[in-house]
Every structure is written in structure tokens, then in C-alpha cells.
Design a protein around this motif. Structure first.
Motif, PDB file in Angstrom:
ATOM      1  N   ASP A 110     -27.010   0.061 -59.296  1.00 24.23           N
ATOM      2  CA  ASP A 110     -26.670   0.509 -57.950  1.00 24.23           C
ATOM      3  C   ASP A 110     -25.218   0.239 -57.577  1.00 24.23           C
ATOM      4  OD1 ASP A 110     -29.307   1.245 -57.786  1.00 24.23           O
ATOM      5  OD2 ASP A 110     -29.928  -0.479 -56.570  1.00 24.23           O
ATOM      6  N   GLY A 111     -24.443  -0.285 -58.521  1.00 25.23           N
ATOM      7  CA  GLY A 111     -23.034  -0.536 -58.259  1.00 25.23           C
ATOM      8  C   GLY A 111     -22.775  -1.722 -57.354  1.00 25.23           C
ATOM      9  N   ILE A 112     -23.735  -2.615 -57.240  1.00 28.04           N
ATOM     10  CA  ILE A 112     -23.586  -3.788 -56.368  1.00 28.04           C
ATOM     11  C   ILE A 112     -22.658  -4.824 -56.996  1.00 28.04           C
ATOM     12  CG2 ILE A 112     -24.811  -5.627 -55.133  1.00 28.04           C
ATOM     13  CD1 ILE A 112     -25.462  -2.754 -54.185  1.00 28.04           C
ATOM     14  N   ALA A 113     -22.811  -5.044 -58.298  1.00 28.95           N
ATOM     15  CA  ALA A 113     -21.994  -6.049 -58.986  1.00 28.95           C
ATOM     16  C   ALA A 113     -21.959  -5.731 -60.477  1.00 28.95           C
ATOM     17  CB  ALA A 113     -22.564  -7.454 -58.758  1.00 28.95           C
ATOM     18  N   SER A 114     -20.949  -6.232 -61.153  1.00 27.88           N
ATOM     19  CA  SER A 114     -20.826  -6.053 -62.603  1.00 27.88           C
ATOM     20  C   SER A 114     -21.748  -7.009 -63.338  1.00 27.88           C
ATOM     21  CB  SER A 114     -19.382  -6.316 -63.040  1.00 27.88           C
ATOM     22  OG  SER A 114     -19.072  -7.701 -62.879  1.00 27.88           O
ATOM     23  N   CYS A 115     -21.942  -6.744 -64.619  1.00 32.85           N
ATOM     24  CA  CYS A 115     -22.738  -7.669 -65.439  1.00 32.85           C
ATOM     25  C   CYS A 115     -22.163  -9.068 -65.385  1.00 32.85           C
ATOM     26  CB  CYS A 115     -22.774  -7.183 -66.895  1.00 32.85           C
ATOM     27  SG  CYS A 115     -23.758  -5.704 -67.176  1.00 32.85           S
ATOM     28  N   GLU A 116     -20.840  -9.178 -65.472  1.00 34.17           N
ATOM     29  CA  GLU A 116     -20.212 -10.495 -65.485  1.00 34.17           C
ATOM     30  C   GLU A 116     -20.439 -11.227 -64.167  1.00 34.17           C
ATOM     31  OE1 GLU A 116     -18.091 -13.895 -66.603  1.00 34.17           O
ATOM     32  OE2 GLU A 116     -19.073 -12.312 -67.762  1.00 34.17           O
ATOM     33  N   ASP A 117     -20.332 -10.533 -63.047  1.00 36.90           N
ATOM     34  CA  ASP A 117     -20.540 -11.207 -61.768  1.00 36.90           C
ATOM     35  C   ASP A 117     -22.010 -11.574 -61.549  1.00 36.90           C
ATOM     36  OD1 ASP A 117     -17.919 -11.397 -60.963  1.00 36.90           O
ATOM     37  OD2 ASP A 117     -17.914  -9.516 -59.869  1.00 36.90           O
ATOM     38  N   ILE A 118     -22.913 -10.750 -62.070  1.00 37.45           N
ATOM     39  CA  ILE A 118     -24.335 -11.105 -61.995  1.00 37.45           C
ATOM     40  C   ILE A 118     -24.603 -12.328 -62.865  1.00 37.45           C
ATOM     41  CG2 ILE A 118     -26.674 -10.321 -62.548  1.00 37.45           C
ATOM     42  CD1 ILE A 118     -25.607  -7.443 -61.846  1.00 37.45           C
ATOM     43  N   ASP A 119     -24.045 -12.340 -64.086  1.00 38.78           N
ATOM     44  CA  ASP A 119     -24.184 -13.516 -64.946  1.00 38.78           C
ATOM     45  C   ASP A 119     -23.580 -14.754 -64.286  1.00 38.78           C
ATOM     46  OD1 ASP A 119     -25.507 -12.170 -66.931  1.00 38.78           O
ATOM     47  OD2 ASP A 119     -23.847 -12.123 -68.349  1.00 38.78           O
ATOM     48  N   LYS A 120     -22.438 -14.571 -63.651  1.00 40.10           N
ATOM     49  CA  LYS A 120     -21.762 -15.694 -62.999  1.00 40.10           C
ATOM     50  C   LYS A 120     -22.631 -16.285 -61.884  1.00 40.10           C
ATOM     51  CE  LYS A 120     -17.443 -14.867 -62.380  1.00 40.10           C
ATOM     52  NZ  LYS A 120     -16.209 -14.280 -61.773  1.00 40.10           N
TER      53      LYS A 120
END
Length: 320
Positions: free
Chosen positions: A213-223
Motif C-alpha cells: 500500500d506504499g505505507i513504508a519500505s521493507c527496510e523501514d518495516i524491518d526497522k
């Protein structure tokens, strides 16, 4: 780290020598048990021993084993056949491909050669034992013993009986797993995915949807997990977390935030499976942070970090 001895005078067998099976072999051998390893693919079996030796050296370096790595490695032997692997064994850990047909065929093969005493645990990640292990002579002695990979570093193991598993089988496997230093979870009823992967599935479902949905990148979700949720989850579970996060405990937390979580859950009721387009997007996103040819090295890095974490946890075990 001193592990309690499993107190077996018979060997254990590991069937399937991939990363999970070889990891189980280390966990058993580290606890003082003789381990026979068999894989239908001879190359996979042959690779297991040098890989295990390397991991044992790393465990010793981090202070997670007291014995010399070579002494533990000497307890690992390759078997030429399934029958040879399980001959006289007290316990068999099945770690073959996660497919019902493959597991069923192995159980049929084991039924033909197993003696009347051997207990069989399956490393199945989510397939119920009743889907592949019933209506055989050995069925009362088969259950799920699902680890987290690698099992010699992450101690939890889920024990899930089939509809035909005996209570004695569950008790034996519980004692064995505790004896080699695992943290046992008793799953009371069969359910697809058991407990661990159902919890992981809920988190992954939301993670993929947030990226889609374009809410956050994989890296920011992992973070968010790595530098946020994971800090508490490394030493307490979700119920204890929320019990401590409201002045009045878990009931107070539910009253305050229950409606929010219900609303979030309802917002995802129409999610479908991860489609090819979404998978490609996530793959591109991840490859910006880790090239495909660096995956193996990053796994080694992960295992080193897990060893350091395990060593630190061992220092504070009495406090938990």
C-alpha cells in the motif's frame, strides 16, 4: 553454556540433513547424544558434517559449549540407509521437505523398519501430523516437534500430537527436548501453522500489506520490528508486553486499545495471497539493501549475532 544431559543410552537419528536437520544434529550432539544422520541425497548428507564442525567451532568461540568442538563432532555419524540410521535409536527427528506426500512416504518407510520403541518427531513447519502420520503401526509414536531455525541457537520447540499420538510419546519428547536445552511449547490442539507460524503469519501479512500500500519500505518495516517491537520481544512475549504497558495490566490495556486493534484487523479482511507483482516489488525493495549473492554471508552474520545473543541470555538466565 552447560546443557542438561538428555539421559539416553541409545542414539538419536536425524532424517533429512538440510539446514534444519543438521541444526538438530548439533543440538542433540551438544547435549551428549550420539547422532546418526541420513539423507536420501548423499551430497546433502556429506555436507552436513563439515558444516556442523564449522558451527561447533563458532559456538565454542562464543562460549556456548564447554567441550572441544571435535569431541562433539565425533558424536555425529552418517548412515548409509534409513534402516541403519534408526536401528536401535530412541528418537528420530524427521526434517525432510515440507510436503505431505514426501512426509507420508517417509512415514511409510519408517513404519516398515522401525522397532516398537522408537519415537518420531517431525520438524514440520505447519503441516499437521494427522495429515501424514495416521493409521500406521507407528502412529501412536509420532508427533510434531517443530523448531525455529537454527534449533541449536533458538531454543523453542512446539510439540503437537496428532489425533493418534499417545500421551507417553508427548511426555517422552517433552523430557528429551528439555534435556537437550530446548524451550518446550505444548500445543493442545492441531491447527495449521501451530502457534509460532500463526503468530509470524499475522505479522508478515501486515508487513506485506504495508509495503504493497506504499505505507513504508521493507527496510523501514524491518526497522520497526528490529529497533522497536523486537527489543521487548527478545525477552518477553506479547501478553506480558501488554500486561506491563497499561497501569492496570492486561485488562486495562484491552479496554484502552482493544477497539483500535479490532479496527485494524477488520481493515485487512479482504487481503488476498501475495501475488507475483507484489513479490517482485518486495524482491526489488530488499535487493536494494542486500544483493542476492550476499545472502549466504548474511545468514552467517545472523548466526554469529544469534550466538552472541545466546551467550548474553545465558548470563542472565536466572533473572528470567
Amino acid at each position: 553454556m552447560n546443557l542438561p544431559k538428555a539421559n539416553l543410552d541409545r542414539p538419536v537419528a536425524v532424517i533429512g540433513a538440510g539446514l534444519v536437520g543438521a541444526g538438530w544434529a548439533i543440538a542433540f550432539a551438544r547435549a551428549g547424544l550420539d547422532v546418526r544422520i541420513y539423507d536420501a541425497n548423499p551430497r546433502t548428507a556429506e555436507n552436513a558434517l563439515p558444516w556442523a564442525a564449522t558451527q561447533l567451532e563458532a559456538l565454542h568461540r562464543h562460549g556456548l559449549i564447554d567441550e572441544a568442538p571435535a569431541t562433539i563432532a565425533a558424536r555425529l555419524t552418517l548412515a548409509d540407509s534409513l534402516a541403519q540410521a534408526i536401528d536401535g535409536a530412541a528418537y528420530v527427528q524427521e526434517s525432510v521437505l515440507e510436503r505431505i506426500d514426501v512426509k507420508r512416504q517417509l512415514l511409510l518407510d519408517l513404519d516398515a523398519v522401525a522397532d516398537a520403541r522408537v519415537i518420531i518427531g517431525s520438524s514440520s513447519s505447519g503441516i499437521k501430523a494427522s495429515d501424514f502420520a495416521c493409521d500406521l503401526r507407528i502412529s501412536p509414536r509420532v508427533l510434531i516437534a517443530h523448531p525455529v531455525n537454527p534449533p541449536y541457537l533458538v531454543p523453542v520447540v512446539e510439540l503437537v500430537p496428532s489425533t493418534q499420538t499417545s500421551a507417553e510419546t508427548v511426555a517422552f519428547t517433552d523430557a528429551l527436548m528439555r534435556g537437550i536445552g530446548q524451550s518446550v511449547v505444548r500445543v493442545r490442539k492441531e491447527i495449521e501453522g501451530f502457534v509460532l507460524n500463526r503468530l509470524q503469519a499475522a505479522l508478515l501479512r501486515e508487513a506485506w500489506a504495508l509495503q504493497r500500500d506504499g505505507i513504508a519500505s521493507c527496510e523501514d518495516i524491518d526497522k520497526t520490528v528490529r529497533d522497536g517491537l523486537g527489543w521487548r520481544w527478545s525477552f518477553m512475549g506479547p501478553f506480558e508486553t501488554i500486561d506491563l504497558n497499561a497501569p492496570g495490566g492486561v485488562a486495562d490495556y484491552a479496554a484502552r486499545l482493544g477497539p483500535l486493534y479490532h479496527s485494524i484487523a477488520r481493515s485487512r479482511t479482504n487481503d488476498g495471497p501475495w501475488d507475483d507483482e507484489l513479490i517482485a516489488r518486495v524482491e526489488r525493495d530488499r535487493r536494494q539493501h542486500l544483493c542476492a549473492d550476499e545472502l549466504a554471508a548474511r545468514r552467517d552474520w545472523r548466526d554469529e549475532r544469534l550466538m552472541a545473543f545466546a551467550a548474553e541470555r545465558a548470563k542472565h538466565a536466572a533473572d528470567s
